[in-house]
Design a protein around this motif. Structure first.
Motif, mmCIF file in Angstrom:
data_model
loop_
_atom_site.group_PDB
_atom_site.id
_atom_site.type_symbol
_atom_site.label_atom_id
_atom_site.label_comp_id
_atom_site.label_asym_id
_atom_site.label_seq_id
_atom_site.Cartn_x
_atom_site.Cartn_y
_atom_site.Cartn_z
ATOM 1 N N THR A 145 0.642 -1.281 -0.057
ATOM 2 C CA THR A 145 -0.049 0.004 -0.122
ATOM 3 C C THR A 145 0.787 1.506 -0.143
ATOM 4 N N LYS A 146 2.170 1.251 0.285
ATOM 5 C CA LYS A 146 3.067 2.286 0.159
ATOM 6 C C LYS A 146 4.452 1.848 -0.807
ATOM 7 N N ALA A 147 5.254 2.689 -0.663
ATOM 8 C CA ALA A 147 6.301 2.748 -1.543
ATOM 9 C C ALA A 147 7.299 1.278 -1.178
ATOM 10 N N ILE A 148 7.739 0.713 -2.146
ATOM 11 C CA ILE A 148 8.756 -0.505 -1.967
ATOM 12 C C ILE A 148 10.263 -0.102 -2.217
ATOM 13 N N ASN A 149 10.811 -0.320 -1.322
ATOM 14 C CA ASN A 149 12.277 -0.023 -1.007
ATOM 15 C C ASN A 149 13.289 -0.948 -1.860
ATOM 16 N N CYS A 150 12.987 -2.341 -1.781
ATOM 17 C CA CYS A 150 13.888 -3.110 -2.536
ATOM 18 C C CYS A 150 13.112 -4.544 -2.734
ATOM 19 N N VAL A 151 13.791 -5.201 -3.837
ATOM 20 C CA VAL A 151 13.227 -6.613 -3.887
ATOM 21 C C VAL A 151 14.527 -7.670 -4.141
ATOM 22 N N ASP A 152 13.923 -8.891 -3.926
ATOM 23 C CA ASP A 152 15.447 -9.763 -3.695
ATOM 24 C C ASP A 152 14.796 -10.976 -4.026
ATOM 25 N N TRP A 153 15.215 -11.795 -5.154
ATOM 26 C CA TRP A 153 15.098 -13.062 -5.558
ATOM 27 C C TRP A 153 15.533 -14.016 -4.736
ATOM 28 N N SER A 154 15.117 -15.100 -4.408
ATOM 29 C CA SER A 154 15.669 -16.354 -3.704
ATOM 30 C C SER A 154 16.412 -17.154 -4.434
ATOM 31 N N ALA A 155 17.806 -17.576 -4.122
ATOM 32 C CA ALA A 155 18.653 -18.191 -5.032
ATOM 33 C C ALA A 155 18.270 -19.790 -5.003
ATOM 34 N N ALA A 159 8.348 1.022 8.939
ATOM 35 C CA ALA A 159 8.687 0.728 7.526
ATOM 36 C C ALA A 159 9.922 -0.206 7.512
ATOM 37 N N VAL A 160 9.688 -1.137 6.431
ATOM 38 C CA VAL A 160 10.949 -1.862 6.169
ATOM 39 C C VAL A 160 11.793 -1.769 4.946
ATOM 40 N N LYS A 161 13.192 -1.413 5.325
ATOM 41 C CA LYS A 161 13.908 -0.877 4.504
ATOM 42 C C LYS A 161 14.710 -1.796 3.537
ATOM 43 N N ASP A 162 15.158 -2.887 4.144
ATOM 44 C CA ASP A 162 15.898 -3.909 3.351
ATOM 45 C C ASP A 162 15.528 -5.301 3.782
ATOM 46 N N VAL A 163 15.537 -6.386 2.592
ATOM 47 C CA VAL A 163 15.061 -7.640 2.963
ATOM 48 C C VAL A 163 16.121 -8.534 1.973
ATOM 49 N N ARG A 164 16.683 -9.645 2.679
ATOM 50 C CA ARG A 164 17.485 -10.502 2.135
ATOM 51 C C ARG A 164 17.040 -12.163 2.134
ATOM 52 N N TRP A 165 16.883 -12.913 1.216
ATOM 53 C CA TRP A 165 16.933 -14.405 1.342
ATOM 54 C C TRP A 165 18.286 -14.848 2.235
ATOM 55 N N SER A 166 17.973 -15.755 3.117
ATOM 56 C CA SER A 166 19.194 -16.557 3.751
ATOM 57 C C SER A 166 19.249 -17.685 2.988
ATOM 58 N N LEU A 167 20.393 -18.326 2.858
ATOM 59 C CA LEU A 167 20.813 -19.640 2.327
ATOM 60 C C LEU A 167 20.473 -20.795 3.137
ATOM 61 N N HIS A 168 20.015 -20.498 4.311
ATOM 62 C CA HIS A 168 19.695 -21.471 5.182
ATOM 63 C C HIS A 168 18.016 -21.808 4.973
ATOM 64 N N GLY A 169 17.871 -22.497 3.791
ATOM 65 C CA GLY A 169 16.417 -22.956 3.640
ATOM 66 C C GLY A 169 15.591 -21.673 3.407
ATOM 67 N N PRO A 170 14.173 -21.635 3.315
ATOM 68 C CA PRO A 170 13.338 -20.657 2.998
ATOM 69 C C PRO A 170 12.994 -19.798 3.979
ATOM 70 N N SER A 171 14.196 -18.833 4.437
ATOM 71 C CA SER A 171 14.223 -17.918 5.399
ATOM 72 C C SER A 171 14.367 -16.527 5.197
ATOM 73 N N LEU A 172 13.867 -15.551 5.619
ATOM 74 C CA LEU A 172 14.187 -13.903 5.144
ATOM 75 C C LEU A 172 14.715 -13.325 6.412
ATOM 76 N N LEU A 173 15.654 -12.611 6.003
ATOM 77 C CA LEU A 173 16.195 -11.381 7.062
ATOM 78 C C LEU A 173 15.826 -9.934 6.463
ATOM 79 N N SER A 174 15.162 -9.256 7.227
ATOM 80 C CA SER A 174 14.865 -7.945 7.141
ATOM 81 C C SER A 174 15.097 -7.025 8.168
ATOM 82 N N GLY A 175 15.327 -5.679 7.586
ATOM 83 C CA GLY A 175 15.868 -4.705 8.711
ATOM 84 C C GLY A 175 15.023 -3.427 8.343
ATOM 85 N N GLY A 176 14.582 -2.502 9.447
ATOM 86 C CA GLY A 176 13.554 -1.732 9.311
ATOM 87 C C GLY A 176 13.602 -0.671 10.270
ATOM 88 N N LEU A 177 12.743 0.559 10.338
ATOM 89 C CA LEU A 177 12.924 1.664 11.111
ATOM 90 C C LEU A 177 12.300 1.303 12.375
#
Length: 446
Positions: free
Chosen positions: A149-159, A196-214
């Motif tokens: 519903t608001k701006a998107i800061n980044c996108v990341d594909w899962s490897a 707000a969530v500023k960044d998101v990254r896929w982990s290589l340890h299975g289907p898990s996500l790391l995200s950082g925010g305000l």
């Protein structure tokens, strides 16, 4: 006994379907008999609490399958059972589930598996990426994804699960998209951040996500079970996060107060800190061997551009150079070339600068990537798998693709009406690219 039997059988069979046996027979309007004989009074029914029919369940709760009558011991009529069955069957479309955890932080919408993908996409995903430039560049819109519903800061594909794409939004959510699913492309909506969530990254340890925010935290989330695995709290808003390519248990965070920290996800503790009087960290990038990283910071509070870009030695925790870029612009994005000893920086001067990745990290003054706009937006850029092309978002909503060797523009894709903030090449299919916008839209081109 005959009289009692006659009294209790006063209701019809049809009434028994709608009323529990303890209900008295309905009153009639006929006048009382005039004879002196009166039948014995009906047995007083034992009082029981009769709860109302429950309202239809909200969409975010799981549908009821083969719902059983309540276990309170009360009678459930046919009409009530039919209403319960109808409400449970109409909650969701076929092959879709929805679930909200007790904290309201996770919404399960669709599937995260690849069992319902287009046949051509599934075939392409199962092939190994070929080295060298792609035979065709992205140009045709493949999928449009809407949910933020608001701006998107980044996108990341899962490897590891290359049909999945994650996005971080200013609406406090992380979305996981099953991009080419023929049913529901929204696989997960994660609401574990309170800002707000500023960044998101896929982990290589299975289907898990790391995200950082305000909300001053980075959080590691298991998207299968929808649970927060670990929370990494700071005293600053988290602006950017990156996993160490040489050790997937380590990630680096940069924040609004200029602090840079290495974290170990196993212990949840800081292993190293990098101290310097910096402004807000705008971006960070590891070298391929994890021995160095680049930080880009906001230096608008001062009249000098020193510390705009710093190259750090990870082991010694010292800067190798802090005078890499001396022009009076901040850089919203830094990226190492995947194969060559060079890196680029997205400048607010509306161009991408090129630097050597070896000391003294000199700026290439004779070549830059120009044509797109930045104008204060957090515009990012990324290399293709081969490193032959460099794609950038733009403040005009377009995607610009450049030839890396010559800096010549190769293609312009009109993606959005508002600023295109990030653009990322697919990790397996070299002719597929994902992009996001300041308006909260995601477009995938092939």
């Amino acid at each position: 006994m005959d009289l009692l039997s006659a009294a209790y059988s006063a209701t019809s069979d049809e009434d028994d379907d709608d009323l529990p046996p303890s209900f008295p027979p309905p009153a009639t309007s006929s006048p009382p008999p005039t004879t002196s004989f009166a039948p014995p009074p009906l047995k007083r029914p034992r009082w029981e609490h009769q709860p109302h029919l429950p309202p239809p369940r909200p969409f975010l709760q799981p549908p009821l399958h083969n719902a059983a009558p309540p276990s309170s011991g009360r009678y459930v009529s046919k009409r009530e059972r039919a209403l319960l069955a109808a409400s449970s069957a109409s909650l969701l479309p076929p092959q879709t589930t929805a679930e909200l955890d007790s904290s309201g932080a996770f919404f399960f919408a669709g599937s995260i598996t690849d069992t319902n993908l287009r046949a051509d996409i599934l075939h392409s995903l199962r092939r190994q990426p070929k080295p060298g430039p792609s035979k065709s560049m992205p140009s045709k819109l493949s999928v449009s994804l809407k949910g933020h519903t608001k701006a998107i800061n980044c996108v990341d594909w899962s490897a590891t699960h290359a049909h999945l794409l994650a996005s971080a939004g200013m609406d406090h959510t992380v979305h996981v998209w099953n991009v080419w699913d023929k049913g529901n492309t929204i696989a997960r909506v994660l609401k574990h951040h309170t800002a707000a969530v500023k960044d998101v990254r896929w982990s290589l340890h299975g289907p898990s996500l790391l995200s950082g925010g305000l909300d001053c935290s980075s959080q590691l989330v298991d998207i299968v079970e929808g649970k927060v695995i670990k929370v990494f709290k700071e005293e600053q808003a988290v602006e950017v996060i990156k996993f160490d390519p040489s050790n997937p248990n380590i990630f680096l965070s940069g924040g609004s107060k200029g602090s840079l920290r290495l974290w170990d996800i196993r212990s949840g503790l800081v292993t190293k800190e990098f101290h310097r009087s910096l402004g807000a960290v705008l971006d960070i990038e590891f070298s391929a061997d994890g021995r160095q990283f680049i930080s880009s910071t906001d230096t608008t509070r001062s009249n000098i551009s020193e510390n705009t870009i710093i190259v750090w030695d990870v082991l010694r925790q010292v800067p190798l150079s802090n005078q890499v870029y001396t022009e009076a612009f901040t850089c919203t994005c830094v990226r190492y070339h995947p194969h060559e000893a060079s890196f680029v920086a997205q400048s607010n001067g509306n161009y991408i600068a090129i630097f050597s990745a070896r000391p003294p990290f000199k700026l290439n003054k004779y070549m830059r990537f120009e044509g797109h706009g930045v104008w204060g937006f957090p515009i990012k850029c990324n290399f293709s798998l081969s490193g032959k092309e460099l794609a950038s978002g733009s403040s005009d909503g377009s995607i610009y693709i450049y030839d890396y060797k010559s800096a010549r523009p190769l293609r312009k894709i009109e993606a959005f009406k508002e600023a295109c903030t990030d653009v990322v090449y697919h990790p397996v299919m070299p002719n597929v690219i994902a992009s996001c916008s300041w308006a909260g839209e995601i477009s995938v081109f092939e």
